[in-house]
Design a protein around this motif. Structure first.
Motif, PDB file in Angstrom:
ATOM      1  N   THR A   1       1.006  -1.242   0.036  1.00  0.00           N
ATOM      2  CA  THR A   1      -0.060   0.084   0.001  1.00  0.00           C
ATOM      3  C   THR A   1       0.804   1.168  -0.127  1.00  0.00           C
ATOM      4  O   THR A   1       0.565   2.235  -0.826  1.00  0.00           O
ATOM      5  CB  THR A   1      -0.787  -0.056   1.361  1.00  0.00           C
ATOM      6  OG1 THR A   1      -1.617  -1.237   1.083  1.00  0.00           O
ATOM      7  CG2 THR A   1      -1.589   1.182   1.271  1.00  0.00           C
TER       8      THR A   1
ATOM      9  N   TRP B   1     -18.967   2.077   2.066  1.00  0.00           N
ATOM     10  CA  TRP B   1     -18.147   0.977   2.809  1.00  0.00           C
ATOM     11  C   TRP B   1     -16.656   0.850   1.990  1.00  0.00           C
ATOM     12  O   TRP B   1     -15.786   0.264   2.598  1.00  0.00           O
ATOM     13  CB  TRP B   1     -18.909  -0.252   2.765  1.00  0.00           C
ATOM     14  CG  TRP B   1     -19.824  -0.289   3.862  1.00  0.00           C
ATOM     15  CD1 TRP B   1     -21.249   0.019   3.756  1.00  0.00           C
ATOM     16  CD2 TRP B   1     -19.711  -0.345   5.181  1.00  0.00           C
ATOM     17  NE1 TRP B   1     -21.792   0.041   5.059  1.00  0.00           N
ATOM     18  CE2 TRP B   1     -20.929  -0.397   6.029  1.00  0.00           C
ATOM     19  CE3 TRP B   1     -18.506  -0.777   5.995  1.00  0.00           C
ATOM     20  CZ2 TRP B   1     -21.095  -0.477   7.280  1.00  0.00           C
ATOM     21  CZ3 TRP B   1     -18.721  -0.993   7.471  1.00  0.00           C
ATOM     22  CH2 TRP B   1     -19.890  -0.657   8.088  1.00  0.00           C
ATOM     23  N   ALA B   2     -16.831   1.210   0.803  1.00  0.00           N
ATOM     24  CA  ALA B   2     -15.439   1.309   0.008  1.00  0.00           C
ATOM     25  C   ALA B   2     -14.535   2.349   0.576  1.00  0.00           C
ATOM     26  O   ALA B   2     -13.493   2.186   0.688  1.00  0.00           O
ATOM     27  CB  ALA B   2     -15.853   1.541  -1.426  1.00  0.00           C
TER      28      ALA B   2
ATOM     29  N   LYS C   1     -14.216   3.340   3.539  1.00  0.00           N
ATOM     30  CA  LYS C   1     -14.098   2.716   5.045  1.00  0.00           C
ATOM     31  C   LYS C   1     -12.684   1.768   4.469  1.00  0.00           C
ATOM     32  O   LYS C   1     -11.698   1.754   5.234  1.00  0.00           O
ATOM     33  CB  LYS C   1     -15.189   1.980   5.533  1.00  0.00           C
ATOM     34  CG  LYS C   1     -15.918   3.088   6.117  1.00  0.00           C
ATOM     35  CD  LYS C   1     -17.156   2.219   6.825  1.00  0.00           C
ATOM     36  CE  LYS C   1     -16.703   1.897   8.342  1.00  0.00           C
ATOM     37  NZ  LYS C   1     -17.001   2.902   9.495  1.00  0.00           N
ATOM     38  N   ASP C   2     -12.849   0.840   3.518  1.00  0.00           N
ATOM     39  CA  ASP C   2     -11.911  -0.055   3.113  1.00  0.00           C
ATOM     40  C   ASP C   2     -10.786   0.567   2.575  1.00  0.00           C
ATOM     41  O   ASP C   2      -9.566   0.286   3.040  1.00  0.00           O
ATOM     42  CB  ASP C   2     -12.466  -0.895   2.151  1.00  0.00           C
ATOM     43  CG  ASP C   2     -11.367  -2.086   1.675  1.00  0.00           C
ATOM     44  OD1 ASP C   2     -10.969  -2.893   2.520  1.00  0.00           O
ATOM     45  OD2 ASP C   2     -11.018  -1.882   0.517  1.00  0.00           O
TER      46      ASP C   2
ATOM     47  N   ARG D   1      -8.751   1.983   5.379  1.00  0.00           N
ATOM     48  CA  ARG D   1      -7.936   0.914   6.210  1.00  0.00           C
ATOM     49  C   ARG D   1      -6.740   0.615   5.383  1.00  0.00           C
ATOM     50  O   ARG D   1      -5.698   0.247   5.936  1.00  0.00           O
ATOM     51  CB  ARG D   1      -8.853  -0.418   6.217  1.00  0.00           C
ATOM     52  CG  ARG D   1      -9.816  -0.241   7.345  1.00  0.00           C
ATOM     53  CD  ARG D   1     -10.504  -1.846   7.735  1.00  0.00           C
ATOM     54  NE  ARG D   1     -11.467  -2.114   6.707  1.00  0.00           N
ATOM     55  CZ  ARG D   1     -12.702  -1.419   6.624  1.00  0.00           C
ATOM     56  NH1 ARG D   1     -12.984  -0.581   7.594  1.00  0.00           N
ATOM     57  NH2 ARG D   1     -13.325  -2.074   5.503  1.00  0.00           N
ATOM     58  N   GLN D   2      -6.860   0.504   3.922  1.00  0.00           N
ATOM     59  CA  GLN D   2      -5.487   0.502   3.296  1.00  0.00           C
ATOM     60  C   GLN D   2      -4.665   1.717   3.135  1.00  0.00           C
ATOM     61  O   GLN D   2      -3.404   1.406   2.981  1.00  0.00           O
ATOM     62  CB  GLN D   2      -5.949   0.097   1.747  1.00  0.00           C
ATOM     63  CG  GLN D   2      -6.858  -1.144   1.447  1.00  0.00           C
ATOM     64  CD  GLN D   2      -7.100  -1.100  -0.200  1.00  0.00           C
ATOM     65  OE1 GLN D   2      -6.054  -1.011  -0.817  1.00  0.00           O
ATOM     66  NE2 GLN D   2      -8.312  -1.422  -0.389  1.00  0.00           N
TER      67      GLN D   2
ATOM     68  N   GLU E   1     -13.826   5.946   8.916  1.00  0.00           N
ATOM     69  CA  GLU E   1     -12.822   4.947   9.124  1.00  0.00           C
ATOM     70  C   GLU E   1     -11.418   5.342   9.617  1.00  0.00           C
ATOM     71  O   GLU E   1     -10.762   4.646  10.668  1.00  0.00           O
ATOM     72  CB  GLU E   1     -12.459   3.902   8.076  1.00  0.00           C
ATOM     73  CG  GLU E   1     -11.585   2.924   8.467  1.00  0.00           C
ATOM     74  CD  GLU E   1     -12.440   1.838   9.397  1.00  0.00           C
ATOM     75  OE1 GLU E   1     -11.658   1.071  10.044  1.00  0.00           O
ATOM     76  OE2 GLU E   1     -13.554   1.770   9.261  1.00  0.00           O
TER      77      GLU E   1
END
Length: 177
Positions: free
Chosen positions: A2, A43-44, A46-47, A50-51, A112
């Protein structure tokens, strides 16, 4: 991976075509996702957070600019609520070009990032939106800690280099007189 991915593109002088991003985001994805588009994009976001975890509000502002999401301002920060304002050319461009622009990707991303920073549940919603700006409020629930949360190492933000212009007094004098 990442951090390397981010660094490769954030430091690249060649910028991505705005058209390519907008075609994907505002033409293709809504057609593919249909009525569930806003929820899935939240939700994308939020993902993605996290990345691409960031270490500070300053890094968050820089990341938003680099993603082409707009200029992010931390408007107010309290124990259980952080309010952000998103402005700038990307917000105005999308707002004038699209009948109902969706900013849920950014909203989920902020939710997130706050969750990770405080290690508890954070949820975000848009509380104000017009053609030039929107306000996103992230509610922090300190009574709901993230269980089994292993904080990710923040990415190393690539800060844009600014060219330093010499002062008039610093220019070499012509000695050929």
């Amino acid at each position: 991976m990442t951090n390397a991915f981010y660094s490769q593109f954030a430091g690249n002088a060649i910028k991505t075509s705005v058209l390519s991003v907008e075609v994907l985001r505002d033409a293709l994805l809504p057609n593919l996702l249909g009525d569930d588009s806003s929820g899935i994009l939240y939700w994308a976001g939020k993902d993605l957070a996290r990345q691409f975890p960031v270490a500070s509000n300053e890094d968050l502002v820089t990341f938003f600019e680099q993603c082409g999401w707009g200029h992010l301002i931390v408007e107010k920060e309290a124990n259980d609520l952080i309010t952000y304002e998103l402005t700038g050319e990307p917000v105005a461009r999308r707002s004038y070009a699209i009948k109902k622009p969706d900013f849920m990707l950014e909203t989920g991303f902020l939710a997130e990032q706050v969750s990770a920073r405080f290690n508890c549940v954070g949820e975000a919603k848009i509380t104000f939106q017009n053609k030039m700006r929107l306000r996103i409020a992230v509610t922090i629930d300190h009574n709901q800690p993230l269980l089994g949360h292993d904080p990710a190492t923040p990415i190393e933000i690539v800060h844009p280099e600014t060219e330093i212009q010499p002062d008039a007094d610093d220019t070499p004098a012509n000695t050929d007189a």
